[in-house]
Design an enzyme around this catalytic site. Sequence first.
Site, mmCIF file in Angstrom:
data_model
loop_
_atom_site.group_PDB
_atom_site.id
_atom_site.type_symbol
_atom_site.label_atom_id
_atom_site.label_comp_id
_atom_site.label_asym_id
_atom_site.label_seq_id
_atom_site.Cartn_x
_atom_site.Cartn_y
_atom_site.Cartn_z
ATOM 1 N N LEU A 8 0.841 -1.197 0.000
ATOM 2 C CA LEU A 8 0.000 0.000 0.000
ATOM 3 C C LEU A 8 0.873 1.242 0.000
ATOM 4 O O LEU A 8 1.625 1.495 0.948
ATOM 5 C CB LEU A 8 -0.913 0.000 1.227
ATOM 6 C CG LEU A 8 -1.773 -1.259 1.395
ATOM 7 C CD1 LEU A 8 -2.740 -1.077 2.555
ATOM 8 C CD2 LEU A 8 -2.524 -1.577 0.103
ATOM 9 N N ARG A 15 0.804 13.833 7.275
ATOM 10 C CA ARG A 15 1.499 14.133 8.521
ATOM 11 C C ARG A 15 3.001 14.363 8.316
ATOM 12 O O ARG A 15 3.681 14.874 9.187
ATOM 13 C CB ARG A 15 1.261 12.995 9.530
ATOM 14 C CG ARG A 15 -0.182 12.920 10.004
ATOM 15 C CD ARG A 15 -0.505 11.608 10.712
ATOM 16 N NE ARG A 15 -0.783 10.521 9.772
ATOM 17 C CZ ARG A 15 -1.145 9.284 10.128
ATOM 18 N NH1 ARG A 15 -1.249 8.969 11.409
ATOM 19 N NH2 ARG A 15 -1.378 8.371 9.214
ATOM 20 N N ASN A 228 4.799 7.858 9.958
ATOM 21 C CA ASN A 228 3.731 8.786 9.580
ATOM 22 C C ASN A 228 4.176 10.237 9.628
ATOM 23 O O ASN A 228 3.571 11.093 9.010
ATOM 24 C CB ASN A 228 2.524 8.611 10.496
ATOM 25 C CG ASN A 228 1.890 7.238 10.341
ATOM 26 O OD1 ASN A 228 1.902 6.671 9.256
ATOM 27 N ND2 ASN A 228 1.349 6.704 11.415
ATOM 28 N N TYR A 366 44.611 21.247 -8.040
ATOM 29 C CA TYR A 366 43.418 20.804 -8.753
ATOM 30 C C TYR A 366 43.864 19.984 -9.961
ATOM 31 O O TYR A 366 44.633 20.470 -10.796
ATOM 32 C CB TYR A 366 42.578 21.998 -9.228
ATOM 33 C CG TYR A 366 41.463 21.562 -10.151
ATOM 34 C CD1 TYR A 366 40.490 20.665 -9.710
ATOM 35 C CD2 TYR A 366 41.397 22.003 -11.473
ATOM 36 C CE1 TYR A 366 39.477 20.230 -10.553
ATOM 37 C CE2 TYR A 366 40.382 21.575 -12.323
ATOM 38 C CZ TYR A 366 39.431 20.683 -11.858
ATOM 39 O OH TYR A 366 38.441 20.255 -12.695
ATOM 40 N N TYR A 387 39.617 24.210 -18.428
ATOM 41 C CA TYR A 387 38.367 24.787 -18.934
ATOM 42 C C TYR A 387 38.611 26.204 -19.411
ATOM 43 O O TYR A 387 39.173 27.033 -18.686
ATOM 44 C CB TYR A 387 37.348 24.788 -17.768
ATOM 45 C CG TYR A 387 35.958 25.216 -18.141
ATOM 46 C CD1 TYR A 387 35.295 24.648 -19.222
ATOM 47 C CD2 TYR A 387 35.287 26.185 -17.395
ATOM 48 C CE1 TYR A 387 34.006 25.036 -19.551
ATOM 49 C CE2 TYR A 387 33.996 26.570 -17.707
ATOM 50 C CZ TYR A 387 33.359 25.993 -18.792
ATOM 51 O OH TYR A 387 32.080 26.372 -19.110
ATOM 52 N N ARG A 440 58.488 31.155 -17.394
ATOM 53 C CA ARG A 440 58.209 32.249 -16.462
ATOM 54 C C ARG A 440 59.233 33.346 -16.708
ATOM 55 O O ARG A 440 60.303 33.106 -17.283
ATOM 56 C CB ARG A 440 58.263 31.750 -15.010
ATOM 57 C CG ARG A 440 59.629 31.296 -14.587
ATOM 58 C CD ARG A 440 59.664 30.791 -13.153
ATOM 59 N NE ARG A 440 61.033 30.597 -12.748
ATOM 60 C CZ ARG A 440 61.440 29.610 -11.965
ATOM 61 N NH1 ARG A 440 60.584 28.707 -11.501
ATOM 62 N NH2 ARG A 440 62.709 29.527 -11.631
HETATM 63 C C1 UD1 Z 1 -2.515 1.671 9.477
HETATM 64 C C2 UD1 Z 1 -3.522 0.684 10.105
HETATM 65 C C3 UD1 Z 1 -3.242 0.563 11.594
HETATM 66 C C4 UD1 Z 1 -1.801 0.136 11.818
HETATM 67 C C5 UD1 Z 1 -0.825 1.049 11.091
HETATM 68 C C6 UD1 Z 1 0.571 0.448 11.121
HETATM 69 C C7 UD1 Z 1 -5.631 0.825 8.850
HETATM 70 C C8 UD1 Z 1 -7.016 1.343 8.834
HETATM 71 N N1 UD1 Z 1 -4.872 1.159 9.890
HETATM 72 O O1 UD1 Z 1 -2.771 2.933 10.073
HETATM 73 O O2 UD1 Z 1 -4.120 -0.364 12.176
HETATM 74 O O3 UD1 Z 1 -1.514 0.126 13.194
HETATM 75 O O4 UD1 Z 1 -1.187 1.208 9.691
HETATM 76 O O5 UD1 Z 1 1.552 1.318 10.628
HETATM 77 O O6 UD1 Z 1 -5.252 0.113 7.926
HETATM 78 N N2 UD1 Z 1 -2.756 3.990 1.943
HETATM 79 C C9 UD1 Z 1 -3.218 3.850 0.660
HETATM 80 N N3 UD1 Z 1 -4.469 4.303 0.350
HETATM 81 C C10 UD1 Z 1 -5.277 4.870 1.268
HETATM 82 C C11 UD1 Z 1 -4.810 4.998 2.604
HETATM 83 C C12 UD1 Z 1 -3.536 4.544 2.909
HETATM 84 O O7 UD1 Z 1 -2.511 3.338 -0.201
HETATM 85 O O8 UD1 Z 1 -6.398 5.233 0.899
HETATM 86 C C13 UD1 Z 1 -1.407 3.483 2.270
HETATM 87 C C14 UD1 Z 1 -0.469 4.577 2.753
HETATM 88 O O9 UD1 Z 1 0.277 5.100 1.669
HETATM 89 C C15 UD1 Z 1 0.418 3.847 3.740
HETATM 90 C C16 UD1 Z 1 -0.423 2.698 4.226
HETATM 91 O O10 UD1 Z 1 -1.490 2.578 3.325
HETATM 92 O O11 UD1 Z 1 1.591 3.343 3.137
HETATM 93 C C17 UD1 Z 1 -0.956 2.928 5.629
HETATM 94 O O12 UD1 Z 1 -1.740 4.101 5.639
HETATM 95 P P1 UD1 Z 1 -1.681 5.114 6.855
HETATM 96 O O13 UD1 Z 1 -2.601 6.227 6.567
HETATM 97 O O14 UD1 Z 1 -0.283 5.429 7.179
HETATM 98 O O15 UD1 Z 1 -2.324 4.195 7.995
HETATM 99 P P2 UD1 Z 1 -2.118 4.319 9.559
HETATM 100 O O16 UD1 Z 1 -2.951 5.423 10.064
HETATM 101 O O17 UD1 Z 1 -0.689 4.342 9.902
HETATM 102 CA CA CA Z 2 1.165 4.438 8.709
#
Ligand code: UD1
Ligand code: CA
Length: 466
Positions: A8, A15, A228, A366, A387, A440
């Site tokens: 993901l 943040r 985050n 240099y 250069y 020189r």
């Molecule tokens: C998430 C988990 C949480 C866990 C934590 C661990 C959920 C709802 N929560 O929270 O339980 O403890 O990770 O680090 O899953 N992302 C997408 N698409 C979206 C939202 C997020 O691709 O729509 C990706 C983000 O880029 C990221 C990852 O998912 O790499 C996690 O998303 P993030 O918003 O960081 O979740 P957390 O609040 O950390």
């Molecule tokens: Ca996260």
Amino acid sequence: MNIMAIVLAAGQGKRMKSKLYKVLHPVCGKPMVGHVVETLQKINTSRTLVVVGYGAEAVQTYLGNQVEYATQEQQLGTGHAVLQAQAALGQEDGITIVICGDTPLITEQTLLKMIELHQHSAAAATVLTANLDQPQGYGRIIRDGSSGLVNKIVEQKDCTEEEALVTEINTGTYCFSNKQLFEALSLITNNNVQNEYYLTDVISILANQGETIQASCMEDVSESIGVNDRIALAEAERLLKERINRHHMLNGVTIIDPNHTYIETDVQIGMDTVLLPGTILKGHTQVGANCILGPNTEITDSTIKDEVVIKQSVLQEAYVDSYTSVGPFAYLRPGSKLGQNVKIGDFVEIKNATLDDGAKVSHLSYVGDAVVGKNVNFGCGAITVNYDGYNKSLTEIGDDAFVGSNVNLIAPVKIGQGAYVVAGSTITHNVDDNDLAVARERQTNKPGYADKIRASAQLKKKNGIS
Ligand code: UD1
Ligand code: CA
């Protein structure tokens, strides 16, 4: 067993307060999502799909074609993100690891342990968890009182007071039976505090269907960090730095002060090499055995052979052969290629230049766009003038030549083998082998003239003439 993975990486990372997409923020020199994909490669997933959204192009440019992609147009939550992989993976049999692109420290061993537990217990899902003293910000693992199996995961923002006291957290990494994952995903809603489709809801859906949900609790909690914000980024950097340094020390590298030694992930270092405080080794740098590097030395994408000493210097895309010494305060820029037993001293800059074995450039020089033969001596302050404002030109110096102090070698120019260039010369024409070149003004001394100058200056001052 067919093992697939979904990473993901579509979130914006609000943040982080950054123009750089979150998963591209580097930890020990490598973007976070790069660490995650590399770990997945180590466990040989049959397919790895990265869900991209924010900064999709940048993430794809970085990762290239080593993975597949699915696009999440709108960031509606982690569950919604996984759904974007359904078209590509939905029909596959096997197990799927879901992992977040912002958890760069999870190791191959930890993933393998989770997969093993998952397979052994015939679970529909296995969550990778950690017990943290400070679980704030993470989803909490709610286990069944009697069976110990997982009932649900509750996000921090949705926790009751009692749930918030749970210290076992969701690391955001899971193992699912692939088809059950996508079936359960079709049932999730966004009925929660953040109005997002949570992947974590898949867990309670499957548990309510009577499926087994396991938790694989990691031993080393430092792996669990999810980045985050910049505070977590610095913490991840510190933890990975410690892991990398420990790895090198166990391989026979002496690190005098590990807290002040920074080694990126792809660096290799030979046995009995000593790293002094403030040493920074970056990119694909390779260091041989028995070297002494530092203090305060930054080396990027360079190759250093054995028994090399480098003090207080900066090296970039340089090659340094064995028994050579560099610094203090030298700057080797891209294309610097030093042979064996070369000596590069203080305040010397080398660029796109080859210096053969035994060459010495000891002070204040240099050397750019040059081919310098064996045992050539570059006197203090001698430089190549490479250069003219438009073109870079080459300086060639034969073996055993001597270039006196403060010489300017105006390129293109060749100095023959064994030739001798007299100090202070500005050389514009080639010098043949074993010739001596002087370029020189001949010195003239005017007896007592210094007194005359002083007298005339004092007179002018007295009469107010400037
Ligand atoms: C998430 C988990 C949480 C866990 C934590 C661990 C959920 C709802 N929560 O929270 O339980 O403890 O990770 O680090 O899953 N992302 C997408 N698409 C979206 C939202 C997020 O691709 O729509 C990706 C983000 O880029 C990221 C990852 O998912 O790499 C996690 O998303 P993030 O918003 O960081 O979740 P957390 O609040 O950390
Ligand atoms: Ca996260």
